[in-house]
Write a protein that holds these residues in place. Structure first.
Motif, PDB file in Angstrom:
ATOM      1  N   GLY A 199       0.719  -1.144  -0.103  1.00 27.70           N
ATOM      2  CA  GLY A 199      -0.007  -0.053   0.151  1.00 27.70           C
ATOM      3  C   GLY A 199       0.880   1.233  -0.017  1.00 27.70           C
ATOM      4  O   GLY A 199       0.212   2.305   0.086  1.00 27.70           O
ATOM      5  N   SER A 200       2.130   1.108  -0.036  1.00 26.85           N
ATOM      6  CA  SER A 200       2.985   2.380  -0.086  1.00 26.85           C
ATOM      7  C   SER A 200       4.224   2.018  -0.678  1.00 26.85           C
ATOM      8  O   SER A 200       4.735   0.580  -0.631  1.00 26.85           O
ATOM      9  N   ILE A 201       5.331   2.940  -1.050  1.00 26.90           N
ATOM     10  CA  ILE A 201       6.395   2.612  -1.634  1.00 26.90           C
ATOM     11  C   ILE A 201       7.292   1.881  -0.469  1.00 26.90           C
ATOM     12  O   ILE A 201       8.108   1.174  -0.828  1.00 26.90           O
ATOM     13  N   TYR A 202       7.141   2.318   0.937  1.00 22.24           N
ATOM     14  CA  TYR A 202       7.973   1.307   1.944  1.00 22.24           C
ATOM     15  C   TYR A 202       7.496   0.079   1.736  1.00 22.24           C
ATOM     16  O   TYR A 202       8.301  -0.575   1.792  1.00 22.24           O
ATOM     17  N   HIS A 203       6.125  -0.228   1.857  1.00 21.37           N
ATOM     18  CA  HIS A 203       5.653  -1.745   1.738  1.00 21.37           C
ATOM     19  C   HIS A 203       5.966  -2.214   0.570  1.00 21.37           C
ATOM     20  O   HIS A 203       6.565  -3.507   0.539  1.00 21.37           O
ATOM     21  N   MET A 204       6.282  -1.521  -0.476  1.00 17.42           N
ATOM     22  CA  MET A 204       6.554  -2.157  -1.771  1.00 17.42           C
ATOM     23  C   MET A 204       8.262  -2.684  -1.621  1.00 17.42           C
ATOM     24  O   MET A 204       8.415  -3.763  -2.306  1.00 17.42           O
ATOM     25  N   GLN A 344      -4.178   6.451   0.664  1.00 16.34           N
ATOM     26  CA  GLN A 344      -4.840   5.758  -0.359  1.00 16.34           C
ATOM     27  C   GLN A 344      -5.127   4.372   0.094  1.00 16.34           C
ATOM     28  O   GLN A 344      -4.529   3.409   0.009  1.00 16.34           O
ATOM     29  N   GLU A 345      -6.367   4.192   0.767  1.00 13.51           N
ATOM     30  CA  GLU A 345      -6.452   2.870   1.444  1.00 13.51           C
ATOM     31  C   GLU A 345      -8.178   2.556   1.326  1.00 13.51           C
ATOM     32  O   GLU A 345      -8.889   3.714   1.178  1.00 13.51           O
ATOM     33  N   THR A 401      -5.342  12.664  -6.032  1.00 13.44           N
ATOM     34  CA  THR A 401      -6.617  12.337  -5.981  1.00 13.44           C
ATOM     35  C   THR A 401      -7.438  12.033  -4.408  1.00 13.44           C
ATOM     36  O   THR A 401      -8.347  11.956  -4.102  1.00 13.44           O
ATOM     37  N   THR A 402      -6.078  11.520  -3.612  1.00 10.80           N
ATOM     38  CA  THR A 402      -6.597  11.091  -2.143  1.00 10.80           C
ATOM     39  C   THR A 402      -7.316  12.339  -1.610  1.00 10.80           C
ATOM     40  O   THR A 402      -8.392  11.988  -1.068  1.00 10.80           O
ATOM     41  N   HIS A 403      -7.067  13.364  -1.930  1.00  6.72           N
ATOM     42  CA  HIS A 403      -7.840  14.718  -1.250  1.00  6.72           C
ATOM     43  C   HIS A 403      -8.738  15.349  -2.433  1.00  6.72           C
ATOM     44  O   HIS A 403      -9.427  16.129  -1.693  1.00  6.72           O
ATOM     45  N   GLU A 404      -9.088  14.999  -3.418  1.00  7.93           N
ATOM     46  CA  GLU A 404      -9.960  15.479  -4.074  1.00  7.93           C
ATOM     47  C   GLU A 404     -11.202  14.781  -4.160  1.00  7.93           C
ATOM     48  O   GLU A 404     -12.042  14.932  -5.256  1.00  7.93           O
ATOM     49  N   GLY A 405     -11.426  13.641  -3.370  1.00 12.04           N
ATOM     50  CA  GLY A 405     -12.532  12.994  -3.160  1.00 12.04           C
ATOM     51  C   GLY A 405     -12.700  11.811  -4.058  1.00 12.04           C
ATOM     52  O   GLY A 405     -13.978  11.180  -4.356  1.00 12.04           O
ATOM     53  N   VAL A 406     -11.925  11.704  -5.203  1.00 10.50           N
ATOM     54  CA  VAL A 406     -11.785  10.401  -6.204  1.00 10.50           C
ATOM     55  C   VAL A 406     -11.546   9.065  -5.185  1.00 10.50           C
ATOM     56  O   VAL A 406     -10.773   9.108  -4.867  1.00 10.50           O
ATOM     57  N   PRO A 407     -12.686   8.250  -5.374  1.00  8.45           N
ATOM     58  CA  PRO A 407     -12.320   6.976  -4.609  1.00  8.45           C
ATOM     59  C   PRO A 407     -11.288   6.152  -5.093  1.00  8.45           C
ATOM     60  O   PRO A 407     -11.064   6.125  -6.313  1.00  8.45           O
ATOM     61  N   PRO A 408     -10.343   5.816  -4.304  1.00 12.20           N
ATOM     62  CA  PRO A 408      -9.271   5.239  -4.724  1.00 12.20           C
ATOM     63  C   PRO A 408      -9.619   3.655  -5.193  1.00 12.20           C
ATOM     64  O   PRO A 408     -10.662   3.052  -4.914  1.00 12.20           O
ATOM     65  N   SER A 409      -8.804   3.181  -6.515  1.00 10.07           N
ATOM     66  CA  SER A 409      -9.076   1.993  -6.629  1.00 10.07           C
ATOM     67  C   SER A 409      -7.970   0.994  -6.449  1.00 10.07           C
ATOM     68  O   SER A 409      -6.824   1.164  -6.498  1.00 10.07           O
ATOM     69  N   LEU A 410      -8.623   0.091  -5.511  1.00 12.72           N
ATOM     70  CA  LEU A 410      -7.585  -0.806  -4.896  1.00 12.72           C
ATOM     71  C   LEU A 410      -7.491  -2.288  -5.073  1.00 12.72           C
ATOM     72  O   LEU A 410      -8.604  -2.630  -5.379  1.00 12.72           O
TER      73      LEU A 410
END
Ligand code: NAD
Ligand code: USQ
Length: 410
Positions: A199-204, A344-345, A401-410
């Motif tokens: 879920g993040s560059i770190y986790h990657m 983005q979760e 997009t996280t803060h523009e209200g666009v739902p993340p596609s996960l």
């Protein structure tokens, strides 16, 4: 207490997990060398943030440990991602039996701050791991490597099943043989690494580490254990409590503070608990005292040369973030606030995890119900005057997009 004489290098031994692990192993008779480039302390300066607890310099820490325990820990300041020759020389001269690898940039928000932070995290973490592995091969020594990985390699969905310890048994219907000839469809059994979904560059970077480990275990017969660790909570262990100069670090800032410790600190200073989104994320947790015990257990149970990488899920409980916030509010009288999620979760997830290996090997978990209040009193309230409230909000956004209200596609 049973003492064993083994030589162990602790990479990242000045950090939150590494320092208490070095002391725990030293107390049990390991001959310890800490290797650290002190980058975490430099990042504190970059962020203008400090540990809530007043941590001492590595030299003072080590001197205090020797004074109190009579045991010596050595320290080598090496950047293991950059200075391969120094790393190889150390391994050649010290000839360790085992090595514990904590030396990576470990904060997901920090890894997502900018392209420079993304690149630093990937460069640092993958080079550190690859250098350690290549150096073991080049040294020609048989050294057991225990690495601290993350539950986050799996992603946080359960796909209708309990997450296994690293490997998944699959059955595929094959309709071609190995030469590509059409054959009657028949089931073929395989064991694969559980599919990753960081879920993040770190986790990657921890996903990339997994592939490095699988390769070196197969190609060079290295003995490797990868601990897929949940979120650590708590601060001190039996050894770091022995003297104020041994105190462990406690991160509470928006980049490095992890959720439960942040909530404990926020409750202690009267800051509304910062629940991201609806607080519907479920995560795995483990107390810091259990973490050091798990590392010890992993060191005592190494794989054989030629084995695949041993993977343990190093966690003891799962909790939904808003349930944790409610629990802390109920025991401390604090209040919580739902803040826009900077990450983005998915808004909600369930998490069911298998952790039989450590339990079977004797781990007796510290539960939240036993330890939470103690942690508020012993650490969060004790050092609350050192808190800088301006460092509490999480400001690292995963993307626009996280803060523009666009739902993340996960
Ligand atoms: P930390 O940042 O407190 O400690 C990491 C240490 O490694 C620091 O002292 C840092 O200076 C050192 N380091 C980093 N890069 C280095 C390099 N190139 N050369 C030498 N030293 C280097 O982090 P932590 O919380 O102690 O985490 C340790 C490990 O455990 C990490 O790999 C992390 O992914 C894993 N982990 C931590 C948690 C947690 O909740 N803290 C949970 C799961 C897994
Ligand atoms: N969260 C809040 N409020 C906060 C902080 C976090 O609601 O103030 C939420 C986050 O949005 C996330 C969850 O709490 O859903 C966990 O966040 P975290 O910062 O505690 O944990 P994470 O970013 O996953 O990283 C931490 C460690 C990392 C380790 C990982 C284990 O920093 O090194 O690998 O936990 S795990 O989460 O199991 O992958």
């Amino acid at each position: 207490m049973e003492e064993i004489r083994v030589k162990t290098i602790v990479f990242g031994g000045d950090g939150f997990c590494g320092w208490p692990t070095a002391l725990h192993l030293s107390a049990r008779g390991h001959d310890i060398v800490i290797v650290d480039n002190l980058s975490r302390r430099a990042i504190d300066e970059e962020l203008g943030a400090e540990s809530l607890t007043p941590i001492r310099s590595i030299e003072e820490r080590i001197a205090a440990w020797e004074e109190i325990s009579g045991k010596r820990i050595d320290f080598a300041r090496i950047d293991i991602a950059q200075d391969y020759e120094a790393l190889l020389k150390l391994i050649g001269e010290y000839r360790p039996d085992s090595m514990v690898h904590f030396a990576e940039q470990r904060a997901a928000p920090y890894s997502m701050k900018s392209s420079a932070h993304k690149r630093y995290t990937v460069d640092n973490n993958t080079n550190a791991t690859n250098n350690v592995l290549a150096a073991v091969v080049e040294s020609g020594q048989d050294i057991h490597l225990v690495h601290l990985g993350t539950m986050g390699v799996y992603g946080y969905g359960t796909a209708g099943m309990k997450i296994p310890e690293g490997y998944l048994d699959v059955q595929v219907m094959a309709s071609e043989d190995e030469q590509g000839n059409q054959v009657e469809p028949h089931p073929v059994e395989q064991q694969i690494l559980y599919p990753t979904n960081p879920g993040s560059i770190y986790h990657m970077t921890k996903v990339l580490d997994q592939t490095l480990f699988a390769f070196y275990a197969k190609n060079d017969r290295l003995r490797i254990t990868d601990l897929h660790q949940g979120i650590i909570w708590g601060t001190n262990t039996a050894e770091t409590k022995l003297d104020e100069r041994l105190v462990n670090r406690f991160d509470y800032d928006g980049d490095y503070g992890t959720v439960l410790n942040r909530f404990l600190m926020q409750a202690a200073v009267g800051y509304p608990l910062t629940v991201h989104g609806t607080g519907g994320q479920t995560r795995a947790f483990i107390h810091i005292q259990d973490m050091v015990r798990c590392v010890e257990i992993a060191l005592q149970n190494p794989p054989q040369a030629g084995d695949r990488v041993k993977i343990f899920n190093q966690m003891t409980e799962t909790h939904r973030v808003r349930d944790l916030a409610e629990l802390i509010c109920s025991i401390t009288g604090a209040r919580m606030e739902l803040v826009p999620n900077p990450r983005q979760e998915s808004p909600e997830n369930d998490l069911h995890v298998t952790n039989d290996t450590f339990l079977d090997l004797g781990l007796q978990p510290t539960t939240l119900s036993e330890g939470l209040l103690l942690e508020v009193e012993e650490t969060a309230k004790r050092y609350r005057d050192r808190a800088d409230m301006s460092k509490i909000p999480a400001r690292s956004l995963w993307n626009r997009t996280t803060h523009e209200g666009v739902p993340p596609s996960l």
